[in-house]
Design a protein around this motif. Sequence first.
Motif, PDB file in Angstrom:
ATOM      1  N   GLY A 247     -53.657 -12.484  -1.744  1.00  0.00           N
ATOM      2  CA  GLY A 247     -54.956 -11.894  -2.107  1.00  0.00           C
ATOM      3  C   GLY A 247     -54.790 -10.443  -2.521  1.00  0.00           C
ATOM      4  N   ASP A 248     -55.727  -9.951  -3.331  1.00  0.00           N
ATOM      5  CA  ASP A 248     -55.522  -8.602  -3.861  1.00  0.00           C
ATOM      6  C   ASP A 248     -56.281  -7.518  -3.096  1.00  0.00           C
ATOM      7  N   ALA A 249     -56.988  -7.873  -2.022  1.00  0.00           N
ATOM      8  CA  ALA A 249     -57.727  -6.847  -1.274  1.00  0.00           C
ATOM      9  C   ALA A 249     -56.806  -6.114  -0.307  1.00  0.00           C
ATOM     10  N   PHE A 250     -57.114  -4.846  -0.095  1.00  0.00           N
ATOM     11  CA  PHE A 250     -56.399  -4.041   0.906  1.00  0.00           C
ATOM     12  C   PHE A 250     -54.912  -3.866   0.622  1.00  0.00           C
ATOM     13  N   LEU A 251     -54.556  -3.896  -0.670  1.00  0.00           N
ATOM     14  CA  LEU A 251     -53.149  -3.687  -1.030  1.00  0.00           C
ATOM     15  C   LEU A 251     -52.973  -2.327  -1.702  1.00  0.00           C
ATOM     16  N   PHE A 252     -53.950  -1.439  -1.528  1.00  0.00           N
ATOM     17  CA  PHE A 252     -53.872  -0.161  -2.242  1.00  0.00           C
ATOM     18  C   PHE A 252     -53.036   0.853  -1.471  1.00  0.00           C
ATOM     19  N   PRO A 253     -51.974   1.353  -2.120  1.00  0.00           N
ATOM     20  CA  PRO A 253     -51.189   2.396  -1.448  1.00  0.00           C
ATOM     21  C   PRO A 253     -51.959   3.709  -1.483  1.00  0.00           C
ATOM     22  N   GLY A 254     -51.595   4.645  -0.639  1.00  0.00           N
ATOM     23  CA  GLY A 254     -52.314   5.915  -0.644  1.00  0.00           C
ATOM     24  C   GLY A 254     -51.839   6.860   0.431  1.00  0.00           C
ATOM     25  N   VAL A 255     -52.810   7.565   1.003  1.00  0.00           N
ATOM     26  CA  VAL A 255     -52.483   8.620   1.965  1.00  0.00           C
ATOM     27  C   VAL A 255     -52.523   8.108   3.407  1.00  0.00           C
ATOM     28  N   GLY A 256     -52.590   6.802   3.570  1.00  0.00           N
ATOM     29  CA  GLY A 256     -52.657   6.232   4.921  1.00  0.00           C
ATOM     30  C   GLY A 256     -54.093   5.961   5.315  1.00  0.00           C
ATOM     31  N   TYR A 257     -54.278   4.976   6.202  1.00  0.00           N
ATOM     32  CA  TYR A 257     -55.651   4.663   6.614  1.00  0.00           C
ATOM     33  C   TYR A 257     -56.141   5.657   7.661  1.00  0.00           C
ATOM     34  N   GLY A 258     -57.479   5.799   7.724  1.00  0.00           N
ATOM     35  CA  GLY A 258     -58.097   6.674   8.724  1.00  0.00           C
ATOM     36  C   GLY A 258     -59.370   6.021   9.206  1.00  0.00           C
ATOM     37  N   GLY A 259     -60.328   6.851   9.617  1.00  0.00           N
ATOM     38  CA  GLY A 259     -61.603   6.303  10.047  1.00  0.00           C
ATOM     39  C   GLY A 259     -61.648   6.077  11.541  1.00  0.00           C
ATOM     40  N   SER A 260     -62.822   5.623  11.977  1.00  0.00           N
ATOM     41  CA  SER A 260     -63.032   5.503  13.420  1.00  0.00           C
ATOM     42  C   SER A 260     -62.563   4.157  13.939  1.00  0.00           C
ATOM     43  N   CYS A 261     -62.034   3.294  13.066  1.00  0.00           N
ATOM     44  CA  CYS A 261     -61.697   1.946  13.540  1.00  0.00           C
ATOM     45  C   CYS A 261     -60.201   1.628  13.487  1.00  0.00           C
ATOM     46  N   PHE A 262     -59.611   1.626  12.296  1.00  0.00           N
ATOM     47  CA  PHE A 262     -58.214   1.154  12.206  1.00  0.00           C
ATOM     48  C   PHE A 262     -57.275   1.903  13.152  1.00  0.00           C
ATOM     49  N   PRO A 263     -57.239   3.252  13.104  1.00  0.00           N
ATOM     50  CA  PRO A 263     -56.251   3.917  13.964  1.00  0.00           C
ATOM     51  C   PRO A 263     -56.458   3.593  15.442  1.00  0.00           C
ATOM     52  N   LYS A 264     -57.709   3.663  15.903  1.00  0.00           N
ATOM     53  CA  LYS A 264     -57.917   3.453  17.346  1.00  0.00           C
ATOM     54  C   LYS A 264     -57.784   1.975  17.725  1.00  0.00           C
ATOM     55  N   ASP A 265     -58.171   1.078  16.824  1.00  0.00           N
ATOM     56  CA  ASP A 265     -58.095  -0.340  17.185  1.00  0.00           C
ATOM     57  C   ASP A 265     -56.650  -0.841  17.188  1.00  0.00           C
ATOM     58  N   VAL A 266     -55.842  -0.343  16.260  1.00  0.00           N
ATOM     59  CA  VAL A 266     -54.428  -0.729  16.276  1.00  0.00           C
ATOM     60  C   VAL A 266     -53.779  -0.190  17.559  1.00  0.00           C
ATOM     61  N   SER A 267     -54.114   1.053  17.908  1.00  0.00           N
ATOM     62  CA  SER A 267     -53.566   1.629  19.150  1.00  0.00           C
ATOM     63  C   SER A 267     -54.009   0.830  20.367  1.00  0.00           C
ATOM     64  N   ALA A 268     -55.286   0.458  20.396  1.00  0.00           N
ATOM     65  CA  ALA A 268     -55.791  -0.292  21.553  1.00  0.00           C
ATOM     66  C   ALA A 268     -55.120  -1.663  21.651  1.00  0.00           C
ATOM     67  N   LEU A 269     -54.858  -2.271  20.493  1.00  0.00           N
ATOM     68  CA  LEU A 269     -54.185  -3.588  20.508  1.00  0.00           C
ATOM     69  C   LEU A 269     -52.768  -3.449  21.077  1.00  0.00           C
ATOM     70  N   ILE A 270     -52.104  -2.357  20.682  1.00  0.00           N
ATOM     71  CA  ILE A 270     -50.754  -2.109  21.206  1.00  0.00           C
ATOM     72  C   ILE A 270     -50.826  -1.935  22.733  1.00  0.00           C
ATOM     73  N   CYS A 271     -51.836  -1.205  23.197  1.00  0.00           N
ATOM     74  CA  CYS A 271     -52.009  -1.001  24.655  1.00  0.00           C
ATOM     75  C   CYS A 271     -52.306  -2.316  25.362  1.00  0.00           C
ATOM     76  N   MET A 272     -53.143  -3.153  24.735  1.00  0.00           N
ATOM     77  CA  MET A 272     -53.438  -4.473  25.333  1.00  0.00           C
ATOM     78  C   MET A 272     -52.149  -5.267  25.505  1.00  0.00           C
ATOM     79  N   GLY A 273     -51.291  -5.190  24.487  1.00  0.00           N
ATOM     80  CA  GLY A 273     -50.003  -5.884  24.575  1.00  0.00           C
ATOM     81  C   GLY A 273     -49.184  -5.332  25.736  1.00  0.00           C
ATOM     82  N   ARG A 274     -49.100  -3.998  25.773  1.00  0.00           N
ATOM     83  CA  ARG A 274     -48.304  -3.336  26.819  1.00  0.00           C
ATOM     84  C   ARG A 274     -48.769  -3.757  28.210  1.00  0.00           C
ATOM     85  N   GLU A 275     -50.088  -3.792  28.394  1.00  0.00           N
ATOM     86  CA  GLU A 275     -50.619  -4.170  29.713  1.00  0.00           C
ATOM     87  C   GLU A 275     -50.251  -5.596  30.081  1.00  0.00           C
ATOM     88  N   ALA A 276     -50.054  -6.434  29.063  1.00  0.00           N
ATOM     89  CA  ALA A 276     -49.694  -7.831  29.330  1.00  0.00           C
ATOM     90  C   ALA A 276     -48.184  -8.018  29.204  1.00  0.00           C
TER      91      ALA A 276
END
Length: 439
Positions: A247-276
């Motif tokens: 699919g062609d969505a979300f394949l745009f290169p650039g300056v990196g993702y930001g915002g209130s969701c991706f950075p914190k949600d990816v981090s939280a998912l990593i923490c969820m993994g760590r806890e388990a």
Amino acid sequence: MRVSVVGTGYVGLVAGCCFSDVGNHVICVDVDERKIAMLKNGEVPIYEPGLAEIVHRNAKAGRLEFTTDLEYAVAHSVVIFLAVGTPQADDGSADLSALLGVVERIGALMDGYRIIVTKSTVPVGTHRKIAQVVASKTDHPVDVVSNPEFMKEGAAVDDFTKPDRVVIGTTNPAVVEIVKQLYAPFMRKRERIYVMDPASAELTKYAANALLATKVSFMNEIANLCERYGADVELVRAGVGSDARIGDAFLFPGVGYGGSCFPKDVSALICMGREADYTPLISVAAHETNQKQRRLFAERVLSVYAPDPAATTLAVWGLAFKSRTDDVREAPALTAIEMFMRSGMTIRAHDPEAMDNARSQLGDARITYHDDGYDALKGADGLVIFTDWQEFRTPDFELMKSRLSRPVVFDGRNLYDPSFMKKQGFEYHSVGRPTIRAV
Ligand code: NAD
């Protein structure tokens, strides 16, 4: 139906307004007195296309109320949505203190059965914590539903009223029917409701965001390889995205993702993994690649002015983390601007909507804010573009060049064609494509 929404931010305000727009009576609650006073006054505290009209229409019709009084909201609604922030804690996990604090108060205020619907993004198992907290405060029965939100800032109203899917996480069929009824007006063409257990619903949100973040980081990695081998990432992107499996969505290169969701949600998912006791390696890589990408772009800018950064003035277009929003949380522009200012540079910034929010983070020393994008270019030694606002796509290049004291453009969003920029006489740096040197 009478519903309350606790937390009147990007998610809660949009959800509350859209529910009221289809005839429900909605009470929006927030602790932020300034925000509630503005809303009561008809002012909308965030920029989101189409939102102001809906707020005005429904407030005028008496279907939409704003209050700081949680007791009033709990007394007047059976269904209570939670849309408070769940920001990143210092250890990378999701900070649930605001959410659980609200739940504790709801429990204490309940005078009968309530349905608590969690729209905030919360780690797997939070539904159980919520039920426990309520049970510690009241003997009245409660159903806790996970209903993660998938809206995109900049298109939140559209996403809410025409959702790709609505996930309802509960094992109680009667509650499924009540929540379905609320979303039915947005499902008139075909139903897109996915009913599942609450743990799966909670994880669905993180999985979706982590996968999208991974796509962005993967393309940034490919862009960096393109630069090293003289390939053009825009051609690679088109070739890769044409595969229906990708699919062609979300394949745009650039300056990196930001915002209130991706950075914190990816981090939280990593923490969820760590806890388990499990390391989600792909998410770890997506996060690290993103951190690196933000630095790489800023470092490239700094390298061009390396001999004397303190004598450099840079114009910046785009401060929000993406276009069509005023949200600057985790915006790559702000991280880079802080690096530029630390090195002694002076910044002339412009963003169509995000300047007030940026100013509260960046202050006024070494940086000026300009309502007009071309005004920001005056006397600058180069222009750095961080956000793909529509109005930046086809600017007046002649005027751009005449305003800059050096015709250098760093395009973090690949908005322009390099050969065109060459003809216009710019030194042009973009992401994953050959750099055009000024002749
Ligand atoms: P936000 O910061 O814009 O809004 C949160 C609101 O909650 C603020 O107005 C704040 O004052 C209020 N609040 C905090 N504590 C409160 C309390 N005790 N009582 C009442 N109100 C309180 O956040 P947001 O961007 O709307 O995100 C909310 C949640 O939705 C987060 O979990 C986020 O991850 C998730 N989410 C956000 C988006 C998005 O695009 N912003 C998309 C999907 C999901």
